[in-house]
Design a protein around this motif. Sequence first.
Motif, PDB file in Angstrom:
ATOM      1  N   GLY A  84      -2.336  16.008  19.209  1.00  0.00           N
ATOM      2  CA  GLY A  84      -1.367  15.785  18.200  1.00  0.00           C
ATOM      3  C   GLY A  84      -1.418  15.161  16.808  1.00  0.00           C
ATOM      4  O   GLY A  84      -0.431  15.033  16.353  1.00  0.00           O
ATOM      5  N   VAL A 124      -0.023  18.157  15.361  1.00  0.00           N
ATOM      6  CA  VAL A 124       1.765  18.284  15.530  1.00  0.00           C
ATOM      7  C   VAL A 124       2.200  16.775  14.044  1.00  0.00           C
ATOM      8  O   VAL A 124       2.736  17.144  13.489  1.00  0.00           O
ATOM      9  N   ALA A 125       0.874  15.760  14.075  1.00  0.00           N
ATOM     10  CA  ALA A 125       1.505  15.171  13.036  1.00  0.00           C
ATOM     11  C   ALA A 125       1.611  15.461  11.704  1.00  0.00           C
ATOM     12  O   ALA A 125       2.371  15.642  11.204  1.00  0.00           O
ATOM     13  N   ARG A 176       4.603  17.754  11.088  1.00  0.00           N
ATOM     14  CA  ARG A 176       5.539  17.357  10.183  1.00  0.00           C
ATOM     15  C   ARG A 176       5.408  16.261   9.274  1.00  0.00           C
ATOM     16  O   ARG A 176       6.647  16.650   8.473  1.00  0.00           O
ATOM     17  N   ALA A 217      10.684  18.770  14.626  1.00  0.00           N
ATOM     18  CA  ALA A 217       9.732  18.571  15.830  1.00  0.00           C
ATOM     19  C   ALA A 217      10.080  19.892  16.651  1.00  0.00           C
ATOM     20  O   ALA A 217       9.502  19.803  17.083  1.00  0.00           O
ATOM     21  N   THR A 220       0.444  16.832  25.778  1.00  0.00           N
ATOM     22  CA  THR A 220       0.781  16.814  24.692  1.00  0.00           C
ATOM     23  C   THR A 220       1.830  17.082  24.527  1.00  0.00           C
ATOM     24  O   THR A 220       2.295  15.426  24.185  1.00  0.00           O
ATOM     25  N   ALA A 221       2.565  17.596  24.924  1.00  0.00           N
ATOM     26  CA  ALA A 221       4.160  18.045  25.172  1.00  0.00           C
ATOM     27  C   ALA A 221       4.766  16.703  25.589  1.00  0.00           C
ATOM     28  O   ALA A 221       5.888  15.481  25.041  1.00  0.00           O
ATOM     29  N   SER A 268       4.295  13.124  23.566  1.00  0.00           N
ATOM     30  CA  SER A 268       4.814  13.039  22.031  1.00  0.00           C
ATOM     31  C   SER A 268       6.313  12.329  21.680  1.00  0.00           C
ATOM     32  O   SER A 268       7.372  12.315  22.756  1.00  0.00           O
ATOM     33  N   GLU A 275       8.428  12.184  19.870  1.00  0.00           N
ATOM     34  CA  GLU A 275       9.945  12.978  19.616  1.00  0.00           C
ATOM     35  C   GLU A 275       9.231  14.324  20.080  1.00  0.00           C
ATOM     36  O   GLU A 275       8.974  15.401  20.472  1.00  0.00           O
ATOM     37  N   LEU A 333       9.536  18.098  21.373  1.00  0.00           N
ATOM     38  CA  LEU A 333       8.900  19.340  19.891  1.00  0.00           C
ATOM     39  C   LEU A 333       9.990  20.307  21.177  1.00  0.00           C
ATOM     40  O   LEU A 333      10.850  20.170  21.520  1.00  0.00           O
TER      41      LEU A 333
END
Length: 220
Positions: A97, A100-101, A104, A110, A128-129, A132, A134, A136
């Motif tokens: 995560g 991912v952050a 972003r 996203a 993780t998806a 999330s 948001e 993805l």
Amino acid sequence: MTDKLLPCIEIEPKTPATASVIWLHGLGADGHDFEPVAKQLALPSDYAVRFIFPHAPRQPVTINGGYVMPAWYDIVAMDIDGARDPVGIGKSVDAIGRFVARERARGIAANLIILAGFSQGGVIALETAFASAEPLGGVMVLSSYLSDPDAVPVSPTRLPVFIAHGTDDTVVPYRLGIAARKKLTEQGYDVDWHEYAMQHSVCAHEIGDIRQWLLELLEE
């Protein structure tokens, strides 16, 4: 929880990235395992995709006699879908995560962040998806399974999921790939299923199918 990122390999496109693929290796491997795939996919340069291949932390793995190796979580029994490590999975979900952050924060939308994972890595990519905040862009699940089918949330956005599995897989049995397809479809995910006459591995045909799926996803 620390904000420090796991070590990783990054492959930048020739122009500033507009999409990112975060690709997780399997048990006992590292980020180099799928590094060659970025080149093999031969995505057009105008797609400007950044590939990120994190290295899992090293930890004892019960099923391997407590031997310390790169792992996203512990496996405590041969029945991998029935012997879960929710704490270990949660730590790895937090770690991915953070990637991912960071994407972003780098300006990647996203819906243009795609998670991918092989075996253990596929479990973490999906989890993780699910976690999330948001939606993805999609998830690639290669020779993998659902860690807890009963906890799969409904997808409000029909998240695209590419699932590939070998019919002769004896490490993560084929039936677990089928079960993942069924459950994810029931929960509203847009599942693109592929199977190949192979064991616990990746084949050239699969790479071609992944390429086509990515091209279609990134064109939308």
